[in-house]
Design a protein around this motif. Structure first.
Motif, mmCIF file in Angstrom:
data_model
loop_
_atom_site.group_PDB
_atom_site.id
_atom_site.type_symbol
_atom_site.label_atom_id
_atom_site.label_comp_id
_atom_site.label_asym_id
_atom_site.label_seq_id
_atom_site.Cartn_x
_atom_site.Cartn_y
_atom_site.Cartn_z
ATOM 1 N N VAL A 155 -12.164 4.596 1.793
ATOM 2 C CA VAL A 155 -11.883 3.172 1.527
ATOM 3 C C VAL A 155 -12.321 2.776 0.120
ATOM 4 C CG1 VAL A 155 -11.762 2.397 3.924
ATOM 5 C CG2 VAL A 155 -13.992 2.462 2.784
ATOM 6 N N GLU A 156 -13.413 3.370 -0.337
ATOM 7 C CA GLU A 156 -13.857 3.047 -1.704
ATOM 8 C C GLU A 156 -12.861 3.536 -2.747
ATOM 9 O OE1 GLU A 156 -18.240 2.963 -2.795
ATOM 10 O OE2 GLU A 156 -18.244 4.397 -1.132
ATOM 11 N N MET A 157 -12.420 4.793 -2.566
ATOM 12 C CA MET A 157 -11.469 5.370 -3.532
ATOM 13 C C MET A 157 -10.195 4.544 -3.608
ATOM 14 S SD MET A 157 -11.613 9.291 -2.208
ATOM 15 C CE MET A 157 -10.569 10.110 -3.400
ATOM 16 N N ILE A 158 -9.683 4.215 -2.439
ATOM 17 C CA ILE A 158 -8.387 3.529 -2.406
ATOM 18 C C ILE A 158 -8.534 2.092 -2.909
ATOM 19 C CG2 ILE A 158 -6.481 2.771 -0.913
ATOM 20 C CD1 ILE A 158 -7.005 5.310 0.781
ATOM 21 N N ALA A 159 -9.663 1.476 -2.591
ATOM 22 C CA ALA A 159 -9.898 0.118 -3.106
ATOM 23 C C ALA A 159 -9.997 0.156 -4.631
ATOM 24 C CB ALA A 159 -11.165 -0.477 -2.501
ATOM 25 N N ALA A 160 -10.688 1.168 -5.154
ATOM 26 C CA ALA A 160 -10.834 1.279 -6.613
ATOM 27 C C ALA A 160 -9.476 1.525 -7.267
ATOM 28 C CB ALA A 160 -11.802 2.408 -6.959
ATOM 29 N N ALA A 161 -8.638 2.326 -6.603
ATOM 30 C CA ALA A 161 -7.321 2.648 -7.158
ATOM 31 C C ALA A 161 -6.363 1.468 -7.026
ATOM 32 C CB ALA A 161 -6.738 3.868 -6.444
ATOM 33 N N LYS A 162 -6.678 0.558 -6.101
ATOM 34 C CA LYS A 162 -5.804 -0.572 -5.778
ATOM 35 C C LYS A 162 -4.450 -0.147 -5.208
ATOM 36 C CE LYS A 162 -7.856 -3.913 -9.012
ATOM 37 N NZ LYS A 162 -8.627 -3.070 -9.950
ATOM 38 N N SER A 163 -4.343 1.118 -4.830
ATOM 39 C CA SER A 163 -3.152 1.572 -4.108
ATOM 40 C C SER A 163 -3.520 2.865 -3.397
ATOM 41 C CB SER A 163 -1.969 1.811 -5.057
ATOM 42 O OG SER A 163 -2.183 2.972 -5.843
ATOM 43 N N GLY A 164 -2.681 3.253 -2.427
ATOM 44 C CA GLY A 164 -2.983 4.474 -1.682
ATOM 45 C C GLY A 164 -2.747 4.264 -0.198
ATOM 46 N N HIS A 165 -3.107 5.263 0.578
ATOM 47 C CA HIS A 165 -2.765 5.270 1.999
ATOM 48 C C HIS A 165 -4.012 5.411 2.862
ATOM 49 C CE1 HIS A 165 0.840 6.499 -0.206
ATOM 50 N NE2 HIS A 165 1.534 5.969 0.778
ATOM 51 N N PRO A 166 -4.684 4.296 3.165
ATOM 52 C CA PRO A 166 -5.912 4.396 3.951
ATOM 53 C C PRO A 166 -5.687 4.819 5.405
ATOM 54 C CG PRO A 166 -5.409 2.092 3.443
ATOM 55 C CD PRO A 166 -4.428 2.921 2.691
ATOM 56 N N GLY A 167 -4.663 4.271 6.045
ATOM 57 C CA GLY A 167 -4.482 4.484 7.488
ATOM 58 C C GLY A 167 -4.427 5.944 7.890
ATOM 59 N N GLY A 168 -3.537 6.687 7.256
ATOM 60 C CA GLY A 168 -3.341 8.087 7.602
ATOM 61 C C GLY A 168 -4.424 9.000 7.049
ATOM 62 N N SER A 169 -5.208 8.500 6.104
ATOM 63 C CA SER A 169 -6.370 9.270 5.647
ATOM 64 C C SER A 169 -7.476 9.158 6.681
ATOM 65 C CB SER A 169 -6.863 8.752 4.291
ATOM 66 O OG SER A 169 -5.852 8.864 3.306
ATOM 67 N N LEU A 170 -7.681 7.930 7.160
ATOM 68 C CA LEU A 170 -8.761 7.698 8.138
ATOM 69 C C LEU A 170 -8.469 8.366 9.479
ATOM 70 C CD1 LEU A 170 -9.435 3.949 7.249
ATOM 71 C CD2 LEU A 170 -11.008 5.866 6.861
ATOM 72 N N SER A 171 -7.200 8.444 9.849
ATOM 73 C CA SER A 171 -6.884 9.055 11.151
ATOM 74 C C SER A 171 -7.142 10.565 11.145
ATOM 75 C CB SER A 171 -5.425 8.765 11.542
ATOM 76 O OG SER A 171 -4.524 9.383 10.648
ATOM 77 N N ALA A 172 -7.147 11.165 9.968
ATOM 78 C CA ALA A 172 -7.241 12.633 9.871
ATOM 79 C C ALA A 172 -8.663 13.125 9.609
ATOM 80 C CB ALA A 172 -6.311 13.122 8.753
ATOM 81 N N VAL A 173 -9.621 12.230 9.495
ATOM 82 C CA VAL A 173 -10.954 12.605 9.008
ATOM 83 C C VAL A 173 -11.613 13.717 9.828
ATOM 84 C CG1 VAL A 173 -13.333 11.792 8.682
ATOM 85 C CG2 VAL A 173 -11.411 10.405 7.878
#
Lengths: 280, 324
Positions: free
Chosen positions: A27-45
């Motif tokens: 979430v930090e990386m994607i927030a810093a980038a201001k774009s990206g795919h949090p949902g499918g990253s979090l589901s795969a952790v």
């Protein structure tokens, strides 16, 4: 050389700690980038953590070791989970202190996994549907050389709408490659909405079985279940194994869970704060 | 020894088809290097990888009629250190495997060798659904790919060997019909290095594939008219031999490019770019113009669609008229 994988065997509590750190990274990386795919990253952790910390024969200090196991993130848009796990695992070309440069000009952490920037990656992915074919080719090559390597390809559930996946599925069973494991991150959401509304893929496990794969269904957030499934895959001879992992899109952040919005939208700074509170 | 000299006329003598030369060479490579493997999509009897399959069944991987997967599997094999040749008709392997060539071999950087057979319209009777007239343009659009179109048996043999020795993605275009012999067995080839098969000073005919022989015939026709035509076999379309092109442009002042491919996006446009950047001169283009061919025998196809010596000679006269 082999020490760094022999020492592993993490406890479930340790794995859960790592998973939590990885979720915070995501979430930090994607927030810093201001774009990206949090949902499918979090589901795969949990699956990616289990593979890198508890299952695969790898040596981060020697990332090109010929007999290593290999992980291919066919659903390349979930790059943040892979970057964070590799950083956590200690690969030199995925520096942990640079994770927050994700998607920025000059960063090795490209929008989708890119071997030109991170040589330790096994494949450049991002165009959906292709990872299973690559994994199959690798598995055939390793078998030809009688290498012990095993190959793990993670696909999104929406991704298996791609026809090439089924070409590869048919071929892998035909060639009896038992050193290949397909993992479907079945989080039920794709970019435009719920998978069942965009293009129904159910019954997923039955499809893989019909294509000749040893197929398991597990809770993709349960480390013991993932470990058990990977062990069963390793013990399965004469056919490839598919693990249909039932997961929750956005897992771990209440307002992202099962919310199609967070397939491909970054959290705002306020949302990030909330997310990090939940991930303490 | 050049295929044609001032005192000898070029004569059509048919040798093996370039696909046949590819298949035979693959077996030799297989014997020399155990890492050479082949991936097929149910056309091994046509692409001639069947020879390899017979001798090395363990290193031959059938993918069924599934070209996208075939190319992906090939890229995966390359990523674990194999030297994979994936082959099908050009139209299928490049059109249906294009995205996989891009992700798995070009952008994804792997040592994949893609071989297209039954290229161009000289496949004849099967008709346009099986004909490939776009793949040179497509393959050249993939960053980092080497793209070759050999003229005959001996050049195919040498260039397939060069492709196997080269570390990086390669596309090779071969054809179905028996190909006129242009080279002796002792001719040396280098990727990216064009071969002057006939010397000349008034105009240069640049061709590849089957059109090299037609260009040599055209040079004889022109010679009878008092025109000295240089003929260059541009067997490698990418990387292009800009030096040979620049020199031809400067020394002869007129260039005709001939290819069995759409003129949009093939060898001609690439040569024109090199000419524009080196020594601009008049140019004419022989190729297929924005249309699809039909069924018929290979000779009828080349004849009807303007790809024979007569057409090249006519283009040369036009260029020479503009040059004056």
């Amino acid at each position: 050389m082999l020490e760094s994988f022999f020492h592993m065997a993490k406890s479930i509590a340790e794995l859960q700690d790592i998973a939590k750190r990885v979720r915070r990274d995501i979430v930090e990386m994607i927030a810093a980038a201001k774009s990206g795919h949090p949902g499918g990253s979090l589901s795969a952790v949990e699956i990616v953590v289990e593979l890198y910390f508890n299952h695969m024969r790898i040596d981060p200090a020697n990332p090109k070791w010929a007999d290593r196991d290999r992980f291919l993130l066919s659903k390349g848009h979930a790059a943040p989970v892979l970057y964070s796990v590799m950083a956590e695992r200690g690969y030199a070309d995925t520096p942990k202190d640079k994770l927050n440069t994700l998607r920025q000009f000059g960063s090795v952490f490209q929008g989708h996994p890119d071997r030109r920037f991170i040589p330790s990656l096994e494949a450049s992915t991002g165009s959906l549907g292709q990872g299973l074919s690559l994994g199959l080719g690798m598995a055939l090559g390793a078998r030809l050389d009688a290498r012990p390597s095993r190959f793990f390809v993670m696909m999104g559930d929406g991704e298996i709408q791609e026809g090439q996946i089924w070409e590869a599925a048919m071929a892998a069973a035909f060639h009896k490659v038992d050193n290949l494991v397909a993992i479907v991150d079945y989080n039920r959401i794709q970019l435009d909405g719920f998978v069942s509304d965009i293009m129904e893929i159910a019954p997923v496990a039955e499809k893989w079985r019909q294509f000749g794969w040893h197929t398991l269904e597990i809770d993709g957030h349960d480390f013991a279940a993932i470990e058990g499934a990977l062990a069963e895959a390793a013990a399965t001879k004469g056919k490839p194994t598919c693990i249909v992992a039932h997961t929750v899109k956005g897992k771990g952040v209440s307002f992202m869970e099962n919310n199609p919005k967070f397939h491909g939208v970054a959290p705002t700074q306020d949302e990030l704060k909330l997310a990090l509170q939940e991930l303490k | 020894m050049p295929a044609k000299t001032k005192n000898t006329k070029f004569e059509i003598k048919l040798g093996a088809a370039t696909r046949e030369a590819f298949g035979r060479t693959l077996v030799e490579l297989g014997r020399e290097n155990k890492d050479v493997v082949v991936v097929d999509a149910d056309l091994s009897k046509s692409t001639m990888t069947t020879y390899f399959a017979k001798e090395f069944p363990d290193r031959f991987f059938s993918c069924g009629i599934a070209e996208s997967n075939m190319v992906g599997v090939g890229a995966g094999l390359a990523m674990v250190g194999k030297i994979p040749f994936v082959a099908s008709f050009s139209v299928f392997v490049v059109n249906k495997g294009f995205e996989q060539m891009r992700i798995g071999a070009a952008y994804g950087r792997s040592n994949l060798k893609v071989v297209g057979t039954h290229s161009g319209i000289s496949i004849g009777e099967d008709g346009p659904s099986q004909m490939s007239v776009e793949e040179i343009g497509l393959a050249c659009s993939l960053a980092g790919f080497v793209v070759m179109a050999p003229a005959d048996e001996n050049s195919t043999k040498a260039l397939v060997r060069a492709a196997a020795a080269y570390d990086g993605p390669v596309f090779i275009r071969t054809g179905r019909p028996k190909a006129p012999v242009v080279y002796g067995a002792d001719q040396k080839f280098k990727i990216g290095k064009a071969i002057e098969v006939a010397a000349g000073r008034d105009i240069t005919l640049i061709a590849n594939g089957l059109l090299v022989a037609q260009a040599l015939l055209a040079a004889d026709v022109l010679e009878a008219e008092g025109v000295s035509a240089r003929v260059i076999d541009m067997h490698t379309v990418k990387p292009l031999d800009r030096e040979a092109i620049g020199r031809a442009a400067a020394e002869t002042g007129a260039i005709v490019v001939a290819e069995e491919h759409l003129v949009d996006g093939g060898l001609g446009v690439r040569v024109a770019q090199a000419v524009a950047e080196t020594n601009p001169c008049v140019m004419e283009f022989v190729g297929i113009h924005d249309r699809y061919a039909e069924s018929g025998n290979p000779d009828e196809m080349l004849e009807k669609y303007g790809l024979v010596a007569r057409d090249i000679a006519a283009a040369a006269r036009k260029a020479l008229a503009r040059k004056r």
